[in-house]
Design a protein around this motif. Sequence first.
Motif, PDB file in Angstrom:
ATOM      1  N   ARG A 108       4.276 -10.088  -9.387  1.00 34.19           N
ATOM      2  CA  ARG A 108       4.973 -10.564 -10.580  1.00 34.19           C
ATOM      3  C   ARG A 108       4.394 -11.761 -11.209  1.00 34.19           C
ATOM      4  O   ARG A 108       4.195 -11.779 -12.493  1.00 34.19           O
ATOM      5  CB  ARG A 108       6.243 -11.316 -10.056  1.00 34.19           C
ATOM      6  CG  ARG A 108       7.094 -11.947 -11.153  1.00 34.19           C
ATOM      7  CD  ARG A 108       8.379 -12.792 -10.354  1.00 34.19           C
ATOM      8  NE  ARG A 108       7.685 -13.915  -9.454  1.00 34.19           N
ATOM      9  CZ  ARG A 108       7.196 -14.972 -10.092  1.00 34.19           C
ATOM     10  NH1 ARG A 108       7.081 -15.208 -11.583  1.00 34.19           N
ATOM     11  NH2 ARG A 108       6.545 -15.956  -9.486  1.00 34.19           N
ATOM     12  N   LEU A 109       3.393 -12.295 -10.631  1.00 39.90           N
ATOM     13  CA  LEU A 109       2.782 -13.499 -11.260  1.00 39.90           C
ATOM     14  C   LEU A 109       1.607 -12.780 -12.013  1.00 39.90           C
ATOM     15  O   LEU A 109       1.194 -13.250 -13.212  1.00 39.90           O
ATOM     16  CB  LEU A 109       2.281 -14.413 -10.259  1.00 39.90           C
ATOM     17  CG  LEU A 109       1.232 -15.217 -10.986  1.00 39.90           C
ATOM     18  CD1 LEU A 109       1.907 -16.240 -11.764  1.00 39.90           C
ATOM     19  CD2 LEU A 109       0.234 -16.132  -9.676  1.00 39.90           C
ATOM     20  N   TYR A 110       1.003 -11.611 -11.313  1.00 40.46           N
ATOM     21  CA  TYR A 110      -0.210 -10.975 -12.188  1.00 40.46           C
ATOM     22  C   TYR A 110       0.464 -10.508 -13.486  1.00 40.46           C
ATOM     23  O   TYR A 110      -0.328 -10.475 -14.662  1.00 40.46           O
ATOM     24  CB  TYR A 110      -1.302 -10.037 -11.316  1.00 40.46           C
ATOM     25  CG  TYR A 110      -1.919 -10.710 -10.452  1.00 40.46           C
ATOM     26  CD1 TYR A 110      -2.872 -11.642 -10.805  1.00 40.46           C
ATOM     27  CD2 TYR A 110      -1.825 -10.540  -8.991  1.00 40.46           C
ATOM     28  CE1 TYR A 110      -3.718 -12.274  -9.849  1.00 40.46           C
ATOM     29  CE2 TYR A 110      -2.561 -10.934  -8.091  1.00 40.46           C
ATOM     30  CZ  TYR A 110      -3.720 -11.893  -8.570  1.00 40.46           C
ATOM     31  OH  TYR A 110      -4.261 -12.670  -7.704  1.00 40.46           O
ATOM     32  N   ALA A 115       1.008 -10.687 -19.526  1.00 43.90           N
ATOM     33  CA  ALA A 115       1.789 -10.722 -20.575  1.00 43.90           C
ATOM     34  C   ALA A 115       1.745 -12.058 -21.318  1.00 43.90           C
ATOM     35  O   ALA A 115       1.772 -11.801 -22.611  1.00 43.90           O
ATOM     36  CB  ALA A 115       3.350 -10.481 -20.226  1.00 43.90           C
ATOM     37  N   LYS A 116       1.446 -13.102 -20.804  1.00 44.83           N
ATOM     38  CA  LYS A 116       1.139 -14.274 -21.615  1.00 44.83           C
ATOM     39  C   LYS A 116      -0.147 -14.179 -22.134  1.00 44.83           C
ATOM     40  O   LYS A 116      -0.273 -15.255 -23.035  1.00 44.83           O
ATOM     41  CB  LYS A 116       1.489 -15.453 -20.555  1.00 44.83           C
ATOM     42  CG  LYS A 116       3.421 -15.582 -20.073  1.00 44.83           C
ATOM     43  CD  LYS A 116       3.249 -16.582 -18.982  1.00 44.83           C
ATOM     44  CE  LYS A 116       4.577 -16.872 -18.615  1.00 44.83           C
ATOM     45  NZ  LYS A 116       4.774 -17.997 -17.633  1.00 44.83           N
ATOM     46  N   GLY A 117      -1.197 -13.847 -21.341  1.00 44.68           N
ATOM     47  CA  GLY A 117      -2.551 -13.906 -21.985  1.00 44.68           C
ATOM     48  C   GLY A 117      -3.044 -15.213 -21.731  1.00 44.68           C
ATOM     49  O   GLY A 117      -3.896 -15.692 -22.397  1.00 44.68           O
ATOM     50  N   ASN A 118      -2.689 -16.064 -20.683  1.00 44.17           N
ATOM     51  CA  ASN A 118      -2.899 -17.423 -20.458  1.00 44.17           C
ATOM     52  C   ASN A 118      -4.286 -17.399 -19.632  1.00 44.17           C
ATOM     53  O   ASN A 118      -4.766 -18.451 -19.359  1.00 44.17           O
ATOM     54  CB  ASN A 118      -2.026 -18.151 -19.721  1.00 44.17           C
ATOM     55  CG  ASN A 118      -1.419 -17.366 -18.555  1.00 44.17           C
ATOM     56  OD1 ASN A 118      -1.860 -16.498 -18.048  1.00 44.17           O
ATOM     57  ND2 ASN A 118      -0.387 -18.333 -18.045  1.00 44.17           N
ATOM     58  N   VAL A 119      -4.969 -16.331 -19.058  1.00 44.54           N
ATOM     59  CA  VAL A 119      -6.143 -16.237 -18.775  1.00 44.54           C
ATOM     60  C   VAL A 119      -7.193 -15.150 -19.186  1.00 44.54           C
ATOM     61  O   VAL A 119      -6.250 -14.069 -19.434  1.00 44.54           O
ATOM     62  CB  VAL A 119      -6.238 -16.387 -16.975  1.00 44.54           C
ATOM     63  CG1 VAL A 119      -5.600 -17.540 -16.388  1.00 44.54           C
ATOM     64  CG2 VAL A 119      -5.681 -15.032 -16.567  1.00 44.54           C
ATOM     65  N   ARG A 133      -4.117  -5.834  -4.690  1.00 43.16           N
ATOM     66  CA  ARG A 133      -4.376  -6.555  -6.080  1.00 43.16           C
ATOM     67  C   ARG A 133      -5.277  -5.686  -6.825  1.00 43.16           C
ATOM     68  O   ARG A 133      -5.457  -5.696  -8.063  1.00 43.16           O
ATOM     69  CB  ARG A 133      -4.664  -7.910  -5.434  1.00 43.16           C
ATOM     70  CG  ARG A 133      -3.812  -8.820  -5.029  1.00 43.16           C
ATOM     71  CD  ARG A 133      -4.438  -9.920  -4.401  1.00 43.16           C
ATOM     72  NE  ARG A 133      -5.299  -9.612  -3.644  1.00 43.16           N
ATOM     73  CZ  ARG A 133      -6.055 -10.925  -3.038  1.00 43.16           C
ATOM     74  NH1 ARG A 133      -5.733 -12.091  -3.599  1.00 43.16           N
ATOM     75  NH2 ARG A 133      -7.164 -10.749  -2.080  1.00 43.16           N
ATOM     76  N   VAL A 134      -6.344  -4.815  -6.166  1.00 44.77           N
ATOM     77  CA  VAL A 134      -7.429  -4.439  -7.052  1.00 44.77           C
ATOM     78  C   VAL A 134      -6.784  -3.348  -7.891  1.00 44.77           C
ATOM     79  O   VAL A 134      -7.044  -3.135  -8.995  1.00 44.77           O
ATOM     80  CB  VAL A 134      -8.369  -3.408  -5.683  1.00 44.77           C
ATOM     81  CG1 VAL A 134      -9.478  -2.682  -6.734  1.00 44.77           C
ATOM     82  CG2 VAL A 134      -9.012  -4.750  -5.349  1.00 44.77           C
ATOM     83  N   GLY A 135      -5.737  -2.272  -7.152  1.00 52.40           N
ATOM     84  CA  GLY A 135      -5.163  -1.368  -8.175  1.00 52.40           C
ATOM     85  C   GLY A 135      -4.210  -2.059  -9.048  1.00 52.40           C
ATOM     86  O   GLY A 135      -4.230  -1.442 -10.410  1.00 52.40           O
ATOM     87  N   LEU A 136      -3.612  -3.251  -8.929  1.00 51.19           N
ATOM     88  CA  LEU A 136      -2.872  -3.705  -9.730  1.00 51.19           C
ATOM     89  C   LEU A 136      -3.638  -4.252 -10.937  1.00 51.19           C
ATOM     90  O   LEU A 136      -3.151  -4.112 -12.208  1.00 51.19           O
ATOM     91  CB  LEU A 136      -1.897  -4.735  -9.140  1.00 51.19           C
ATOM     92  CG  LEU A 136      -1.013  -5.674  -9.961  1.00 51.19           C
ATOM     93  CD1 LEU A 136       0.161  -4.876 -10.651  1.00 51.19           C
ATOM     94  CD2 LEU A 136      -0.489  -6.891  -9.370  1.00 51.19           C
ATOM     95  N   LEU A 137      -4.664  -4.941 -10.816  1.00 47.94           N
ATOM     96  CA  LEU A 137      -5.550  -5.279 -11.913  1.00 47.94           C
ATOM     97  C   LEU A 137      -6.084  -4.378 -12.619  1.00 47.94           C
ATOM     98  O   LEU A 137      -6.155  -4.616 -14.036  1.00 47.94           O
ATOM     99  CB  LEU A 137      -6.482  -6.659 -11.292  1.00 47.94           C
ATOM    100  CG  LEU A 137      -5.596  -7.847 -10.786  1.00 47.94           C
ATOM    101  CD1 LEU A 137      -6.739  -8.731 -10.117  1.00 47.94           C
ATOM    102  CD2 LEU A 137      -5.026  -8.604 -11.889  1.00 47.94           C
TER     103      LEU A 137
END
Length: 342
Positions: A108-110, A115-119, A133-137
């Motif tokens: 959810r955080l990623y 969506a926010k583009g804050n990093v 996390r690898v596949g998600l990113l």
Amino acid sequence: MNLKELAQHLNLSQTTVSRALNGYPEVRDATRKRVQEAAIAFNYTPNTRAKALATGRSMSIGTVIPTSNKHEMVNPIFGDFVTGASEAYVKAGYDMVLTLIEDGEEERLYRAIRAKGNVDGIMLHSPTMDDPRVGLLKELGLPFVVHGRASHLPPDYSWLDMNNKRAFQRATAFLLELGHRRIALINGLEQQDFAFRRRSGYVEALAQHGLTEDPALMTSSEMTELEGYRAAHRMLALPDPPTAFLCSSMLMAIGTRRAVADARLDLGRDVSVITHDDDLSYLKNGQDVPIFTATRSSMRDAGRRAATMLLQQIAEPGGQPMQYMMEAELIVGQSTGPAPRR
């Protein structure tokens, strides 16, 4: 002095000055050097918000730590890695955003971050064998670098790792050459990739010398001083105790040394100990002569290299995955010696 005043002083456009300071390749080297020298002379620091507006970037790098791993933030290994990474971020005008998140909430955080583009990118720590996390990113299209690897996933992502298997294979072989045959492994949590690889190196070195691993001499836990002490204390009480220990961290090795002292044994004579990751800013391995024999690999350098890789991905999107393998060197200290006669 602001950007407009610096540009007027140099008789250049604000765009040229900005591009020179941000490393755009179309700026001539002579112009870039002139701008950089003037910026230093006049103590000019770019406005981060203005730079973000000009580049369309947030000028921030994200590091997300789940609560189950929050101990990492007080671990000197993590501290040295972050210090090295921060050196690269600051040099490039980036900030680091550290977020602590409840377990199970990372996806959810990623997605919210994307969506926010804050990093502009993510540094991943402590990967598991098949880290989701690898596949998600990759799906989200966020630039990222993994500090470590995920052995069960296709290697089509960017990572920086230390050759854990070779380091522990070499350390185990060193103890075997000293005559030790009862060698204990005090390892990190083996669902994490680095610890799995370290165990593989240890087991392979034993097999090459015709030995089979003994489950009673192998343990996997958080890399703390107390866990190192508990494991070593328990193993030294065995009917056939180990004559040598291979520890996955300095903290575990310090705990092992305490257990050896409690058993009224001498480190380096009665019991040998090898540790990993002894090159730490705030936990030095002795002065002129190392206390512990160690497989040494600089975490600060690892952080600096990984951050540089991530910044390059952000600057040049769409490139091929970047991968870098670091090797550890074996440092002989006072904690190892020939196997004692029984």
